[in-house]
Design a protein around this motif. Sequence first.
Motif, PDB file in Angstrom:
ATOM      1  N   GLU A   1    -136.216  92.271  57.638  1.00 53.07           N
ATOM      2  CA  GLU A   1    -134.867  92.198  58.168  1.00 53.07           C
ATOM      3  C   GLU A   1    -134.395  90.744  58.091  1.00 53.07           C
ATOM      4  O   GLU A   1    -135.186  89.813  58.215  1.00 53.07           O
ATOM      5  CB  GLU A   1    -134.847  92.671  59.619  1.00 53.07           C
ATOM      6  CG  GLU A   1    -135.280  94.113  59.822  1.00 53.07           C
ATOM      7  CD  GLU A   1    -134.204  95.115  59.424  1.00 53.07           C
ATOM      8  OE1 GLU A   1    -133.092  94.670  59.039  1.00 53.07           O
ATOM      9  OE2 GLU A   1    -134.463  96.318  59.493  1.00 53.07           O
ATOM     10  N   ILE A   2    -133.100  90.558  57.912  1.00 51.43           N
ATOM     11  CA  ILE A   2    -132.592  89.200  57.705  1.00 51.43           C
ATOM     12  C   ILE A   2    -132.915  88.291  58.889  1.00 51.43           C
ATOM     13  O   ILE A   2    -133.168  87.101  58.720  1.00 51.43           O
ATOM     14  CB  ILE A   2    -131.075  89.237  57.412  1.00 51.43           C
ATOM     15  CG1 ILE A   2    -130.613  87.900  56.814  1.00 51.43           C
ATOM     16  CG2 ILE A   2    -130.268  89.624  58.647  1.00 51.43           C
ATOM     17  CD1 ILE A   2    -129.217  87.960  56.218  1.00 51.43           C
ATOM     18  N   SER A   3    -132.941  88.847  60.107  1.00 51.54           N
ATOM     19  CA  SER A   3    -133.234  88.032  61.286  1.00 51.54           C
ATOM     20  C   SER A   3    -134.716  87.708  61.415  1.00 51.54           C
ATOM     21  O   SER A   3    -135.096  86.896  62.255  1.00 51.54           O
ATOM     22  CB  SER A   3    -132.756  88.754  62.553  1.00 51.54           C
ATOM     23  OG  SER A   3    -133.466  89.969  62.727  1.00 51.54           O
ATOM     24  N   TRP A   4    -135.549  88.344  60.600  1.00 48.51           N
ATOM     25  CA  TRP A   4    -136.993  88.072  60.640  1.00 48.51           C
ATOM     26  C   TRP A   4    -137.401  86.962  59.684  1.00 48.51           C
ATOM     27  O   TRP A   4    -138.553  86.518  59.716  1.00 48.51           O
ATOM     28  CB  TRP A   4    -137.776  89.329  60.285  1.00 48.51           C
ATOM     29  CG  TRP A   4    -137.587  90.489  61.213  1.00 48.51           C
ATOM     30  CD1 TRP A   4    -136.791  90.550  62.325  1.00 48.51           C
ATOM     31  CD2 TRP A   4    -138.192  91.773  61.095  1.00 48.51           C
ATOM     32  NE1 TRP A   4    -136.864  91.781  62.911  1.00 48.51           N
ATOM     33  CE2 TRP A   4    -137.721  92.566  62.183  1.00 48.51           C
ATOM     34  CE3 TRP A   4    -139.082  92.347  60.196  1.00 48.51           C
ATOM     35  CZ2 TRP A   4    -138.108  93.889  62.383  1.00 48.51           C
ATOM     36  CZ3 TRP A   4    -139.475  93.664  60.384  1.00 48.51           C
ATOM     37  CH2 TRP A   4    -139.005  94.430  61.463  1.00 48.51           C
ATOM     38  N   ILE A   5    -136.495  86.563  58.808  1.00 45.24           N
ATOM     39  CA  ILE A   5    -136.853  85.559  57.810  1.00 45.24           C
ATOM     40  C   ILE A   5    -136.854  84.181  58.464  1.00 45.24           C
ATOM     41  O   ILE A   5    -135.808  83.689  58.893  1.00 45.24           O
ATOM     42  CB  ILE A   5    -135.862  85.578  56.631  1.00 45.24           C
ATOM     43  CG1 ILE A   5    -135.826  86.964  55.986  1.00 45.24           C
ATOM     44  CG2 ILE A   5    -136.258  84.523  55.595  1.00 45.24           C
ATOM     45  CD1 ILE A   5    -134.753  87.095  54.909  1.00 45.24           C
ATOM     46  N   GLU A   6    -138.020  83.573  58.530  1.00 45.21           N
ATOM     47  CA  GLU A   6    -138.139  82.259  59.155  1.00 45.21           C
ATOM     48  C   GLU A   6    -137.897  81.168  58.113  1.00 45.21           C
ATOM     49  O   GLU A   6    -138.533  81.148  57.062  1.00 45.21           O
ATOM     50  CB  GLU A   6    -139.520  82.093  59.798  1.00 45.21           C
ATOM     51  CG  GLU A   6    -139.748  83.044  60.969  1.00 45.21           C
ATOM     52  CD  GLU A   6    -140.803  82.543  61.932  1.00 45.21           C
ATOM     53  OE1 GLU A   6    -141.276  81.412  61.746  1.00 45.21           O
ATOM     54  OE2 GLU A   6    -141.142  83.294  62.857  1.00 45.21           O
ATOM     55  N   GLN A   7    -136.986  80.290  58.436  1.00 47.31           N
ATOM     56  CA  GLN A   7    -136.650  79.196  57.543  1.00 47.31           C
ATOM     57  C   GLN A   7    -137.207  77.881  58.090  1.00 47.31           C
ATOM     58  O   GLN A   7    -138.229  77.877  58.779  1.00 47.31           O
ATOM     59  CB  GLN A   7    -135.136  79.152  57.345  1.00 47.31           C
ATOM     60  CG  GLN A   7    -134.589  80.295  56.497  1.00 47.31           C
ATOM     61  CD  GLN A   7    -134.922  80.127  55.020  1.00 47.31           C
ATOM     62  OE1 GLN A   7    -135.390  79.072  54.569  1.00 47.31           O
ATOM     63  NE2 GLN A   7    -134.678  81.174  54.244  1.00 47.31           N
ATOM     64  N   SER A   8    -136.569  76.782  57.809  1.00 42.02           N
ATOM     65  CA  SER A   8    -137.050  75.449  58.197  1.00 42.02           C
ATOM     66  C   SER A   8    -135.893  74.478  57.959  1.00 42.02           C
ATOM     67  O   SER A   8    -134.760  74.890  57.710  1.00 42.02           O
ATOM     68  CB  SER A   8    -138.269  75.054  57.358  1.00 42.02           C
ATOM     69  OG  SER A   8    -137.934  75.000  55.971  1.00 42.02           O
ATOM     70  N   ASP A   9    -136.167  73.208  58.004  1.00 40.79           N
ATOM     71  CA  ASP A   9    -135.176  72.203  57.608  1.00 40.79           C
ATOM     72  C   ASP A   9    -135.092  72.227  56.087  1.00 40.79           C
ATOM     73  O   ASP A   9    -136.051  71.884  55.388  1.00 40.79           O
ATOM     74  CB  ASP A   9    -135.602  70.823  58.105  1.00 40.79           C
ATOM     75  CG  ASP A   9    -134.585  69.728  57.765  1.00 40.79           C
ATOM     76  OD1 ASP A   9    -133.597  70.017  57.043  1.00 40.79           O
ATOM     77  OD2 ASP A   9    -134.782  68.591  58.214  1.00 40.79           O
ATOM     78  N   VAL A  10    -133.936  72.641  55.559  1.00 40.24           N
ATOM     79  CA  VAL A  10    -133.793  72.772  54.110  1.00 40.24           C
ATOM     80  C   VAL A  10    -133.119  71.558  53.469  1.00 40.24           C
ATOM     81  O   VAL A  10    -133.008  71.484  52.241  1.00 40.24           O
ATOM     82  CB  VAL A  10    -132.994  74.044  53.760  1.00 40.24           C
ATOM     83  CG1 VAL A  10    -133.763  75.289  54.186  1.00 40.24           C
ATOM     84  CG2 VAL A  10    -131.600  74.021  54.389  1.00 40.24           C
TER      85      VAL A  10
END
Length: 315
Positions: free
Chosen positions: A110-119
Amino acid sequence: MLRYLEEHDLRVFDFPDPEDQQELPEAGAVAWRLAVDLYGGHERESFDNKWNRFLDSVDPAGVRAIVVGAWGETYDNGSGGVVQHLVDARDRLTSLRAVFIGDLEQEEAEISWIEQSDVTPVLKAYPLLEELGIRGSTDLRFPAVRHQHLRTLRFESGGLPGEVVRGVAASELPALEYLEMWLGVEDYGGDATVADLAPLLAHGRFPALRHLGLQDSEIQDEIAAAVASAPVVAQLKSLDLSMGTLSDTGAEALLNGQPLTHLEHLNLEHHFLSEAMMERFRAAFASAGTEVNLEDPQAPERWGDEEWRYVAVSE
């Protein structure tokens, strides 16, 4: 996905698994998609290995676009490793102009499960980058950055943090032509306010901006009211307020605000407008040449005396 692909007629090519011996295209002929197989069992190739094998298999200096899919179980592994790989390869990927991080379908995460970071280190490492796209916003960070050549910046999320919006608004991006932000809902981290958007709506923040998308918001009426008097609108060719909870209240503000008939495109798709209001919009733009998208009208859900409107993308 990347607008760069359309502009440069590039197709997406999935970099194959080690056992797949298919012939690889020329480095600059495609957008290279790198992703691990989430259903490949314990023997699946790691993203680190796939990345290194990719750089050893193609001419890195010719690569123009990279699309990153799953880098592992993205619900508990942020994109920091992906960002670091890109930063470390900056002296090899000298033609890189477009990056998208988080190309996962709903079946994968799910889109809310995708963990990102400082991009933002990607922008700092690639001063000639023209497009950056991000899907997912958990732990996403975007501190203010200066970049002379970025033309397109896109965030797809079910809840974009106000901190990210403020970072974008404080950035110096003189070449930015296209800005798209799916703001989402507070339950999934979308706590940006109209005040956070104010610098984006002011005159002169992004002088080259021609498309502004403030989408998928549960405060879409408030955003519409702010846009109705926003100085930035005069310089736009297209405005996207789709995917959110826009009602007759926000639509009325748009009709009563500054003229929008100079726009080539106005996207209000997925809205909660009455039939009468839709007719008013059609009439207002009938002779202007503006393409107005009023598709996907929604009916609010009612619980007793309360009315509930919902965005297109949240979880």
